[in-house]
Each structure stands twice: as C-alpha cells, then as structure tokens.
Design an enzyme around this catalytic site. Structure first.
Site, PDB file in Angstrom:
ATOM      1  N   GLY A  36       0.854  -1.196   0.000  1.00  0.00           N
ATOM      2  CA  GLY A  36       0.000   0.000   0.000  1.00  0.00           C
ATOM      3  C   GLY A  36       0.882   1.236   0.000  1.00  0.00           C
ATOM      4  N   GLU A  59       0.544  -1.316  -4.861  1.00  0.00           N
ATOM      5  CA  GLU A  59      -0.544  -0.368  -4.613  1.00  0.00           C
ATOM      6  C   GLU A  59      -1.780  -0.820  -5.388  1.00  0.00           C
ATOM      7  OE1 GLU A  59      -1.280   2.409  -2.652  1.00  0.00           O
ATOM      8  OE2 GLU A  59      -3.131   2.221  -3.799  1.00  0.00           O
ATOM      9  N   ARG A  61      -4.663   0.971  -6.006  1.00  0.00           N
ATOM     10  CA  ARG A  61      -5.384   1.970  -6.812  1.00  0.00           C
ATOM     11  C   ARG A  61      -4.609   2.288  -8.095  1.00  0.00           C
ATOM     12  NH1 ARG A  61      -6.445   6.916  -3.007  1.00  0.00           N
ATOM     13  NH2 ARG A  61      -4.531   6.174  -2.015  1.00  0.00           N
ATOM     14  N   ASN A  92      -3.184  -6.454  -5.482  1.00  0.00           N
ATOM     15  CA  ASN A  92      -3.840  -6.570  -4.186  1.00  0.00           C
ATOM     16  C   ASN A  92      -2.954  -7.410  -3.277  1.00  0.00           C
ATOM     17  OD1 ASN A  92      -5.394  -7.125  -1.983  1.00  0.00           O
ATOM     18  ND2 ASN A  92      -7.239  -7.643  -3.136  1.00  0.00           N
ATOM     19  N   ALA A  93      -2.295  -6.731  -2.342  1.00  0.00           N
ATOM     20  CA  ALA A  93      -1.333  -7.412  -1.476  1.00  0.00           C
ATOM     21  C   ALA A  93      -2.007  -8.416  -0.542  1.00  0.00           C
ATOM     22  CB  ALA A  93      -0.541  -6.385  -0.670  1.00  0.00           C
ATOM     23  N   ASP A 115      -5.101   1.472   5.599  1.00  0.00           N
ATOM     24  CA  ASP A 115      -6.470   1.952   5.799  1.00  0.00           C
ATOM     25  C   ASP A 115      -7.024   1.368   7.100  1.00  0.00           C
ATOM     26  OD1 ASP A 115      -6.383   3.328   3.377  1.00  0.00           O
ATOM     27  OD2 ASP A 115      -6.947   1.544   2.245  1.00  0.00           O
ATOM     28  N   THR A 190       6.726   8.994   4.328  1.00  0.00           N
ATOM     29  CA  THR A 190       5.567   8.729   3.466  1.00  0.00           C
ATOM     30  C   THR A 190       4.659   9.958   3.445  1.00  0.00           C
ATOM     31  OG1 THR A 190       3.940   7.830   5.046  1.00  0.00           O
ATOM     32  CG2 THR A 190       5.643   6.313   4.270  1.00  0.00           C
ATOM     33  N   GLU A 192       1.485  10.106   3.746  1.00  0.00           N
ATOM     34  CA  GLU A 192       0.483  10.073   4.815  1.00  0.00           C
ATOM     35  C   GLU A 192       1.117  10.509   6.148  1.00  0.00           C
ATOM     36  OE1 GLU A 192      -2.617   9.411   3.818  1.00  0.00           O
ATOM     37  OE2 GLU A 192      -3.379   9.800   5.841  1.00  0.00           O
TER      38      GLU A 192
HETATM   39  N1  SAM Z   1       1.762   3.961   2.771  1.00  0.00           N
HETATM   40  C1  SAM Z   1       1.344   5.195   2.157  1.00  0.00           C
HETATM   41  C2  SAM Z   1       1.677   6.362   3.025  1.00  0.00           C
HETATM   42  O1  SAM Z   1       2.014   6.159   4.198  1.00  0.00           O
HETATM   43  O2  SAM Z   1       1.599   7.503   2.529  1.00  0.00           O
HETATM   44  C3  SAM Z   1      -0.157   5.186   1.802  1.00  0.00           C
HETATM   45  C4  SAM Z   1      -1.113   5.113   2.942  1.00  0.00           C
HETATM   46  S1  SAM Z   1      -2.816   5.067   2.412  1.00  0.00           S
HETATM   47  C5  SAM Z   1      -3.692   5.542   3.813  1.00  0.00           C
HETATM   48  C6  SAM Z   1      -3.123   3.322   2.261  1.00  0.00           C
HETATM   49  C7  SAM Z   1      -2.802   2.815   0.870  1.00  0.00           C
HETATM   50  O3  SAM Z   1      -2.945   1.391   0.805  1.00  0.00           O
HETATM   51  C8  SAM Z   1      -3.735   3.378  -0.187  1.00  0.00           C
HETATM   52  O4  SAM Z   1      -2.969   3.990  -1.197  1.00  0.00           O
HETATM   53  C9  SAM Z   1      -4.505   2.160  -0.693  1.00  0.00           C
HETATM   54  O5  SAM Z   1      -4.879   2.264  -2.038  1.00  0.00           O
HETATM   55  C10 SAM Z   1      -3.510   1.041  -0.445  1.00  0.00           C
HETATM   56  N2  SAM Z   1      -4.102  -0.298  -0.300  1.00  0.00           N
HETATM   57  C11 SAM Z   1      -5.195  -0.631   0.424  1.00  0.00           C
HETATM   58  N3  SAM Z   1      -5.441  -1.949   0.360  1.00  0.00           N
HETATM   59  C12 SAM Z   1      -4.468  -2.479  -0.427  1.00  0.00           C
HETATM   60  C13 SAM Z   1      -4.187  -3.796  -0.885  1.00  0.00           C
HETATM   61  N4  SAM Z   1      -4.957  -4.827  -0.535  1.00  0.00           N
HETATM   62  N5  SAM Z   1      -3.121  -3.993  -1.681  1.00  0.00           N
HETATM   63  C14 SAM Z   1      -2.330  -2.947  -2.046  1.00  0.00           C
HETATM   64  N6  SAM Z   1      -2.550  -1.680  -1.642  1.00  0.00           N
HETATM   65  C15 SAM Z   1      -3.605  -1.437  -0.846  1.00  0.00           C
END
Ligand code: SAM
Length: 217
Positions: A36, A59, A61, A92-93, A115, A190, A192
């Site tokens: 993610g 990722e 999205r 999708n991880a 998330d 990051t 976020e």
């Molecule tokens: N790690 C980054 C940061 O700290 O800035 C992004 C945090 S963001 C809140 C969570 C990210 O996880 C989102 O970009 C979302 O699309 C991604 N994500 C959620 N579920 C995922 C999955 N199953 N596989 C890959 N990415 C995923």
C-alpha cells in the site's frame, strides 16, 4: 474486480527485468516490499538508504500506482543510476503476495498508514489479520523485519497484538531498532506520515522480526 489484475501464477514467471530495466540484477531479487505504497515517498527514501537493494511498492489503486510509476520514471531521467532499484506495481497485497515472492525472499516488509477500516464489520478488510500474517511470515526470511505505523491508536493496538500473538514474529529490541537504518525515517518519509505531522497528530510505529518456526526444529 480481480480479473483486472495481471499477476504471475508463480514467482518464477514474474518478469522483474521489465520493472528494473537499468539495474544489473545479477541474480538479486526484490527484498523490500512497501505494501500500500501510496504516492511512493518510502520507496524514494529506500532508494537512497539502500541503493544496493531492490525495493517494490504494491498499490491497489490504478491512478496512484500510475502516479508512482511516472514519479520513478522522471526521477530516473533526472538522476541517472539513483532510482533504478525501485519500482511500483498495481496489485492486491492481500491476495497475491505468494504469486510474486518465493518463500523467505523478502527481508523487509512495510505497512505504513494502512487503511483503518474503523467499523467492526469492516475489520475483515484490514491488511493485518491472523490469516494474512501467515502469508507475511511465508514471504519473509528468518531474521527479516516487518514494520507498521499508523496514526490510529486503536489500529496500532490491533496490529501490535496480532504480531505479538503470532509464534513466527518477535518484537525488535531497542538495540535492534537503534541500529536499523530505516526505522527512524519511517515517521516522515511517506506522504500520509507527512500529512499527520502537518496536522500535529500522534504516530505509532513498531517493528517485528521473523523468527524460526518454534515447532519445526
Ligand atoms: N503507505 C502510504 C503512506 O504512508 O503515505 C499510503 C497510505 S494510504 C492511507 C493506504 C494505501 O494502501 C492506499 O494507497 C490504498 O490504495 C492502499 N491499499 C489498500 N489496500 C491495499 C491492498 N490490498 N493492496 C495494495 N494496496 C492497498
């Protein structure tokens, strides 16, 4: 939907050289995975802290993944040789890690600001859960480290208790943390994390190492 994901049926079939075309892999494999990865801040930091390791961001999205791929492309052309060892794929991880990585392949696994899925009925969507920890233990080598950070205290406690209860993970000691080159950078590298800093929020971070299976000795 899942049919939109293009993924190898087993790790041997992954064409890594397409992701790292300028890096002389010399038999090396991806060792660091940012799950993610969002907009890619951690990947960019990994490139400078660990220039000799292949790092991958995963990722889900499409637009965010496209953004990171463009970001890496322009970094590569601005600073030749410095960003050849980082890449991002859309996947999708929660489903496909064993398709990409061999058992024990990874030495660092990052979950930064996942998330939160606050509602109880949505907890099954959390990226840290008992069944998924078995997958993470599978792809991590013994001695490999998993890091997780969040600004949501309840989620932190959830993640921490899952790792704490799992027989294949052990929390890093203070000494191990202070000799780790990336740990202290995780709070702010990051996008976020930077957002939380700007808002003056609290952050919670921990790291666990993969230990040997106590039942297999
Ligand atoms: N790690 C980054 C940061 O700290 O800035 C992004 C945090 S963001 C809140 C969570 C990210 O996880 C989102 O970009 C979302 O699309 C991604 N994500 C959620 N579920 C995922 C999955 N199953 N596989 C890959 N990415 C995923």
């Amino acid at each position: 939907a899942d049919h939109c994901f293009d993924y190898p049926i087993r790790p041997d079939l992954m064409k890594w050289n397409e992701l790292y075309p300028n890096y002389d892999q010399n038999g090396e494999q991806v060792e660091y995975l940012d799950v993610g990865c969002g907009y890619g801040g951690l990947l960019v930091t990994l490139a400078s802290v660990y220039p000799d390791k292949l790092s991958l961001g995963m990722e889900i999205r499409v637009k965010v993944c496209d953004y990171v791929q463009d970001r890496i492309k322009s970094l590569r052309s601005e600073s030749p040789g410095k960003y050849d060892q980082i890449a991002c794929i859309r996947s999708n991880a929660m489903k496909y890690l064993p398709n990409y990585f061999h058992k024990g392949q990874l030495s660092k696994l990052f979950f930064m600001f996942p998330d939160p899925h606050f509602k109880k009925t949505k907890h099954k969507w959390r990226i840290i859960s008992k069944p998924l920890l078995a997958d993470y233990a599978y792809v991590l080598k013994v001695g490999g480290i998993v890091y997780f950070g969040t600004d949501v205290e309840e989620l932190y406690n959830w993640m921490d208790s899952h790792f704490n209860e799992h027989p294949l993970f052990k929390q890093l000691t203070e000494d191990e943390i202070s000799s780790d080159a990336i740990y202290s950078k995780l709070f702010d590298c990051t996008e976020e994390g930077q957002k939380v800093t700007r808002a003056g929020g609290k952050k919670f971070l921990a790291a666990y190492k993969r230990v040997e299976d106590p039942y297999s000795r």
